[in-house]
Design an enzyme around this catalytic site. Structure first.
Site, PDB file in Angstrom:
ATOM      1  N   HIS A   1       0.837  -1.206   0.000  1.00 41.00           N
ATOM      2  CA  HIS A   1       0.000   0.000   0.000  1.00 41.00           C
ATOM      3  C   HIS A   1       0.871   1.255   0.000  1.00 41.00           C
ATOM      4  O   HIS A   1       0.712   2.141  -0.855  1.00 41.00           O
ATOM      5  CB  HIS A   1      -0.921  -0.017   1.227  1.00 41.00           C
ATOM      6  N   GLU A   2       1.780   1.348   0.957  1.00 36.77           N
ATOM      7  CA  GLU A   2       2.619   2.542   1.042  1.00 36.77           C
ATOM      8  C   GLU A   2       3.522   2.663  -0.180  1.00 36.77           C
ATOM      9  O   GLU A   2       3.820   3.774  -0.633  1.00 36.77           O
ATOM     10  CB  GLU A   2       3.449   2.524   2.333  1.00 36.77           C
TER      11      GLU A   2
ATOM     12  N   HIS B   1       1.755   4.522  -2.901  1.00 34.92           N
ATOM     13  CA  HIS B   1       1.902   5.976  -2.762  1.00 34.92           C
ATOM     14  C   HIS B   1       3.270   6.416  -3.270  1.00 34.92           C
ATOM     15  O   HIS B   1       3.400   7.430  -3.963  1.00 34.92           O
ATOM     16  CB  HIS B   1       1.762   6.383  -1.290  1.00 34.92           C
TER      17      HIS B   1
ATOM     18  N   HIS C   1       3.492   6.556  -6.992  1.00 34.64           N
ATOM     19  CA  HIS C   1       2.770   7.733  -7.499  1.00 34.64           C
ATOM     20  C   HIS C   1       3.701   8.949  -7.477  1.00 34.64           C
ATOM     21  O   HIS C   1       3.680   9.788  -8.395  1.00 34.64           O
ATOM     22  CB  HIS C   1       1.540   7.977  -6.618  1.00 34.64           C
TER      23      HIS C   1
END
Length: 680
Positions: A464-465, A468, A471
């Site tokens: 998940h991290e 980010h 991105h």
């Protein structure tokens, strides 16, 4: 260049920066920014991109990079000296940004640029930056009466200080409590590595027995595995009453919540909005609090039958197999683990042995390299703790970006997991400035020289991290205000992170990133099949829990009256009556640790997780469709398309446009419901 916070020639100088550097560096940068603003707002300075916007971006970046380092160290090394240095400058930095947002001369110059012929000739990405800045000026009080501006500035400064204090109270209250076990019999059910860590914690204090803190690597296993019901009850009560009226008054977050809500409501009224939720939604995809409430309640209606079935099954199992006629809140995780083991014949602890840290990282890197055509390699840089690692990302031999990885829990590190940008991608005269990011988690550290092993939930958190981080790192935008995650609507910013979580359930991925801690054998297919069968175990309960948090946050900032007859705890009870199937004890003080909305950026925006989950599940469905042809979700062509239309464009265009460019249509909730086992 004696002050390392003023060195912008490369990576942050974590080897030399000290708390005493903070005040002089930040004050100098604020002064430089104020001087520049005075120059830019003179009538002789043209309202053009080159003469006005570019210098503002340059000066603003220097200040945000320096303050970003200070804020990062306050989060990961919250020792008294750094806390004092951060808090000492917080009023000044908050005051500067409040002044900046209300500067009518700057606002007028920006409006002049927007009304000029040059605006129409600007590239779309630059027009978006101008439009975003105009919006942000209005939200910062630039159009308020002069008599109102001082109060608006005071509110901004007070909210910044209260947010930091909320987080510090939670960390201090978490660290202050420990549960001690003197008799080995009281450890029944707990995994060996958890017991070893608890023993090491006790030895560190020169005491016998075992010490369990309230940090996640200790708290979660106790709740999930400890046979001692009294131990579970004690640590549950301590955890769920942190930073509330039951402990030291100086750590009580209750009055801070009331002050934050009152200030946000006052800020909203000054800006001409009915409530803070309306203010929060202005830069988001969602259009109104009513639309968000309808979205959440619709999801709750779809999830409720599944959640009620989950809870009925758990109560029946606890009664018939565990001898628990009454299922208390401190029994839920333990009984759920027992039920899962009985139903699917495996435990989370069994799975955890197949996820040693080196294999997990190698598997994560393989996914990234396969999808996006990049390579990751170890790199060197000054770091803030010996456990921190550093990596570079290359494409065709060229540097794309770099990443710090800080995986383990520490007493001086705030809880949870998060990503922050250290340096943003942008084009400079000398060429492209490559981005740098921090990835922070709170996983169990290695014990007794053995590699750390991660639970499958930990692996999902890491992916998940990393989403980010990708991105931020894989953007191709060359204008800083909308490169990477900058300028992305808050309710779309979770799309790449939640998208990456899906790969943690794919056999093609897991078989290459697992090796048993003792035998070295990869994850057996039979165990994987059990994991998949159990994937949606209690998914209805889990979804309602997230909706409960989201609806509470939304109503707190749209319908609740601070200082009125009802308290925020009354509102939470009302929300639970509407959507929850699990209601905790009356003394549970969840809001006092809800740092996402009181100490993070999620005030009236916690719904973003569910909103973006619709987008991310729909996006991942494209990879599932590709796998029907290619045999693998690690499809390079689809990955490149995702990179080009989602990651590469950052905030340079509306998130809905980016999604539609990738999927060729509007988003649908079907994939989310299917992934959660909630289809007929």
């Amino acid at each position: 260049m004696t002050n390392p916070l003023l060195d912008f020639t490369g990576l942050p100088r974590f080897d030399t920066v000290q708390p005493e550097h903070v005040a002089p560096a930040i004050r100098q940068l604020i002064a430089e920014n104020r001087s520049l603003i005075e120059t830019l707002t003179r009538s002789e300075t043209p309202a053009t991109w080159t003469d006005f916007m570019a210098p503002m971006t340059d000066a603003g970046e220097r200040l945000s990079r320096a303050w970003g380092i200070v804020g990062h160290l306050h989060s990961v090394n919250d020792v008294p000296a750094w806390r004092e240095a951060y808090n000492g400058m917080l009023p000044e930095i908050s005051g500067f940004y409040a002044d900046l947002g209300q500067n009518l001369a700057l606002f007028a110059k920006l409006k002049a640029l927007a009304a000029s012929p040059e605006y129409d000739a600007l590239a779309p990405v630059r027009r978006r930056i101008v439009d975003n800045d105009l919006r942000d000026f209005r939200l910062s009080g630039a159009e308020l009466d002069e008599a109102q501006k001082p109060r608006f500035k005071e509110i901004q400064e007070e909210l910044s200080a209260l947010s930091v204090k909320f987080s510090e109270n939670l960390l201090d209250a978490t660290n202050a409590h420990a549960e001690w076990v003197d008799d080995a019999a009281g450890l029944a059910g707990l995994p060996e590595d958890v017991k070893e860590a608890a023993r090491a914690a006790a030895e560190k204090e020169g005491k016998p027995g075992w010490k369990f803190s309230l940090q996640a690597p200790a708290y979660i296993p106790v709740m999930q595995y400890a046979e001692d019901r009294n131990l579970r009850a004690r640590i549950y009560r301590a955890y769920t009453t942190r930073a509330a009226e039951f402990g030291p008054a100086e750590w009580n977050n209750t009055p801070l919540i009331e002050q934050i809500l009152a200030l946000r409501a006052e800020e909203s009224r000054l800006l001409g909005y009915a409530n803070f939720a309306e203010v929060s939604l202005v830069p988001k995809m969602a259009e109104s609090p009513a639309q968000v409430a309808a979205f959440l309640r619709d999801l709750a209606q779809k999830a409720r039958p599944f959640a009620e079935r989950d809870m009925a099954e758990l109560r029946q199992f606890a009664r018939e197999q565990l001898g628990l006629d009454t299922l208390e809140s401190w029994d839920l995780a333990w009984a759920s683990e027992k039920l899962k083991q009985a139903r699917y014949a495996f435990s989370d602890e069994e799975v955890k042995q197949y996820f040693p840290e080196p294999k997990v990282l190698a598997g994560l890197f393989r996914v990234i390299e396969s999808l996006f055509g990049v390579t990751l390699a170890p790199d060197t840089a000054p770091v803030w703790h010996p456990d921190v690692r550093f990596f570079r990302i290359l494409r065709d031999g060229q540097l794309v970006g770099q990443c710090y990885l800080d995986l383990y829990a520490r007493e001086t590190k705030r809880g949870g997991a998060w990503m922050d940008g250290a340096i943003d991608r942008r084009r400079l005269a000398a060429g492209i400035q490559t981005p740098v990011t921090y990835l922070n988690c709170n996983f169990p550290a290695p014990v007794n020289g053995k590699a750390a092993t991660f639970s499958h939930d930990d692996v999902i958190t890491l992916f998940h991290e990393c989403g980010h981080g990708l991105h931020h790192l894989l953007t191709q935008v060359e204008e800083l205000p909308v490169s990477g995650i900058n300028g992305v609507e808050w309710d779309a910013v979770e799309l790449p992170s939640q998208f990456m979580e899906n790969f943690c359930w794919e056999w093609d991925v897991l078989q290459g990133m697992t090796a048993h801690a003792a035998s070295g054998e990869p994850l057996p297919r039979a165990l994987y099949d059990k994991m998949i069968a159990a994937k949606n175990f209690q998914s209805g309960m889990q979804m309602l829990r997230q909706i409960e948090f989201s609806l509470f946050d939304l109503l707190l900032h749209s319908e609740f009256t601070p200082g009125g007859d009802a308290s925020f705890m009354d509102l939470l009870a009302q929300v639970r009556r509407e959507v929850a199937v699990v209601v905790p004890p009356e003394w549970n003080r969840f809001p006092q640790s809800f740092s996402h909305i009181f100490a993070g950026g999620y005030g009236a925006g916690y719904f973003s997780y569910k909103w973006a989950e619709v987008l991310s599940a729909d996006a991942f469905e494209a990879f599932e469709e590709a796998a029907k042809t290619t045999g693998s979700v690690l499809d390079a062509a689809t990955g490149r398309h995702f990179w080009q239309e989602i990651l590469a464009v950052g905030g340079s265009r509306p998130a809905l446009e980016s999604f539609k460019a990738f999927r060729g249509r509007e988003p649908r909730p079907d994939a989310l419901l299917r992934h959660n086992g909630m289809t007929p």
